[in-house]
Scaffold this motif. Structure first.
Motif, mmCIF file in Angstrom:
data_model
loop_
_atom_site.group_PDB
_atom_site.id
_atom_site.type_symbol
_atom_site.label_atom_id
_atom_site.label_comp_id
_atom_site.label_asym_id
_atom_site.label_seq_id
_atom_site.Cartn_x
_atom_site.Cartn_y
_atom_site.Cartn_z
ATOM 1 N N LEU A 193 -2.665 13.437 -10.597
ATOM 2 C CA LEU A 193 -1.525 12.694 -11.138
ATOM 3 C C LEU A 193 -0.830 13.464 -12.255
ATOM 4 C CD1 LEU A 193 -2.951 9.066 -11.237
ATOM 5 C CD2 LEU A 193 -1.273 9.991 -9.642
ATOM 6 N N SER A 194 -1.605 14.065 -13.140
ATOM 7 C CA SER A 194 -0.976 14.776 -14.261
ATOM 8 C C SER A 194 -0.286 16.059 -13.800
ATOM 9 C CB SER A 194 -2.003 15.078 -15.345
ATOM 10 O OG SER A 194 -3.018 15.899 -14.842
ATOM 11 N N GLU A 240 -5.319 1.684 -14.869
ATOM 12 C CA GLU A 240 -5.779 1.372 -16.217
ATOM 13 C C GLU A 240 -5.865 -0.131 -16.432
ATOM 14 O OE1 GLU A 240 -3.058 3.377 -18.803
ATOM 15 O OE2 GLU A 240 -3.940 5.346 -18.433
ATOM 16 N N SER A 253 2.963 15.233 -11.798
ATOM 17 C CA SER A 253 4.049 14.760 -12.663
ATOM 18 C C SER A 253 4.641 15.902 -13.489
ATOM 19 C CB SER A 253 3.572 13.631 -13.566
ATOM 20 O OG SER A 253 2.578 14.085 -14.434
ATOM 21 N N ALA A 265 -6.403 1.586 -7.020
ATOM 22 C CA ALA A 265 -6.129 0.897 -8.279
ATOM 23 C C ALA A 265 -5.882 -0.593 -8.062
ATOM 24 C CB ALA A 265 -4.922 1.523 -8.963
ATOM 25 N N GLU A 302 -8.542 12.886 -9.173
ATOM 26 C CA GLU A 302 -7.370 12.024 -9.090
ATOM 27 C C GLU A 302 -6.564 12.065 -10.379
ATOM 28 O OE1 GLU A 302 -9.147 8.652 -6.031
ATOM 29 O OE2 GLU A 302 -9.491 8.475 -8.196
ATOM 30 N N ASP A 303 -7.254 12.084 -11.513
ATOM 31 C CA ASP A 303 -6.561 12.161 -12.793
ATOM 32 C C ASP A 303 -5.809 13.482 -12.923
ATOM 33 O OD1 ASP A 303 -5.870 11.114 -15.319
ATOM 34 O OD2 ASP A 303 -7.394 12.392 -16.257
ATOM 35 N N ARG A 326 -0.979 5.227 -12.169
ATOM 36 C CA ARG A 326 -1.873 5.410 -13.319
ATOM 37 C C ARG A 326 -1.983 4.112 -14.134
ATOM 38 N NH1 ARG A 326 -3.758 9.923 -15.719
ATOM 39 N NH2 ARG A 326 -2.244 11.250 -14.697
ATOM 40 N N ARG A 327 -0.847 3.453 -14.359
ATOM 41 C CA ARG A 327 -0.833 2.230 -15.155
ATOM 42 C C ARG A 327 -1.612 1.110 -14.472
ATOM 43 N NH1 ARG A 327 4.398 0.338 -14.989
ATOM 44 N NH2 ARG A 327 5.038 2.385 -15.690
ATOM 45 N N LEU A 378 -10.478 6.359 -12.442
ATOM 46 C CA LEU A 378 -10.067 7.381 -11.491
ATOM 47 C C LEU A 378 -11.016 8.568 -11.613
ATOM 48 C CD1 LEU A 378 -6.204 7.359 -12.029
ATOM 49 C CD2 LEU A 378 -7.487 6.284 -10.183
ATOM 50 N N LEU A 401 4.183 7.744 -9.805
ATOM 51 C CA LEU A 401 3.012 8.333 -10.444
ATOM 52 C C LEU A 401 2.600 7.521 -11.679
ATOM 53 C CD1 LEU A 401 4.107 12.051 -10.151
ATOM 54 C CD2 LEU A 401 2.118 11.038 -9.038
ATOM 55 N N LYS A 402 3.580 7.131 -12.491
ATOM 56 C CA LYS A 402 3.284 6.323 -13.678
ATOM 57 C C LYS A 402 2.724 4.959 -13.279
ATOM 58 C CE LYS A 402 6.951 8.320 -16.482
ATOM 59 N NZ LYS A 402 8.267 8.058 -17.084
#
Length: 114
Positions: A47-48, A33, A51, A88, A43-44, A29-30, A39, A25-26
């Motif tokens: 992910l949050s 970015e 997690s 991504a 999607e955001d 996201r990374r 995103l 997951l990290k």
């Protein structure tokens, strides 16, 4: 001083799956970015929330039929995570792959053409 008994192999497997899911997951996201890919709001939020559930409960789904006993993400959550990671990385969705060993049909022939 008493030693703690060694953890069961199932507990170790569950903890490893939890760490792997959090790292995935990290990583997704990374990479979004770093690539400058924005995103979507869904999607955001996905992910949050996933997690948070993995951190709090050790897995992100409640129904045991949705995933294996030692897994932290369900099958659909894993699929969506892969889609976000693909987005991504800038990879496009390609045409579905043919099954291995599938044959192409022969072109049709007309008997009267010969």
């Amino acid at each position: 001083m008493k030693r703690k008994p060694p953890a069961s192999p199932y507990e170790l497997q569950r903890k490893a799956a939890q760490r792997a899911a959090l790292n995935a997951l990290k990583r997704a996201r990374r990479s979004a970015e770093q690539a400058g890919v924005s995103l979507s709001e869904w999607e955001d939020e996905f992910l949050s929330s996933v997690s948070e559930r993995v951190k709090a409960h050790g897995r992100a789904f409640g129904d045991p039929e949705l995933g294996g006993p030692g897994q932290a993400l369900s099958a659909m959550q894993g699929r969506k995570l892969k889609e976000i990671a693909r987005k991504a990385n800038g990879e496009n969705r390609s045409a579905p792959q043919r099954k291995r060993g599938a044959r192409t049909p022969y072109p049709s022939r007309d008997i009267n053409d010969e």
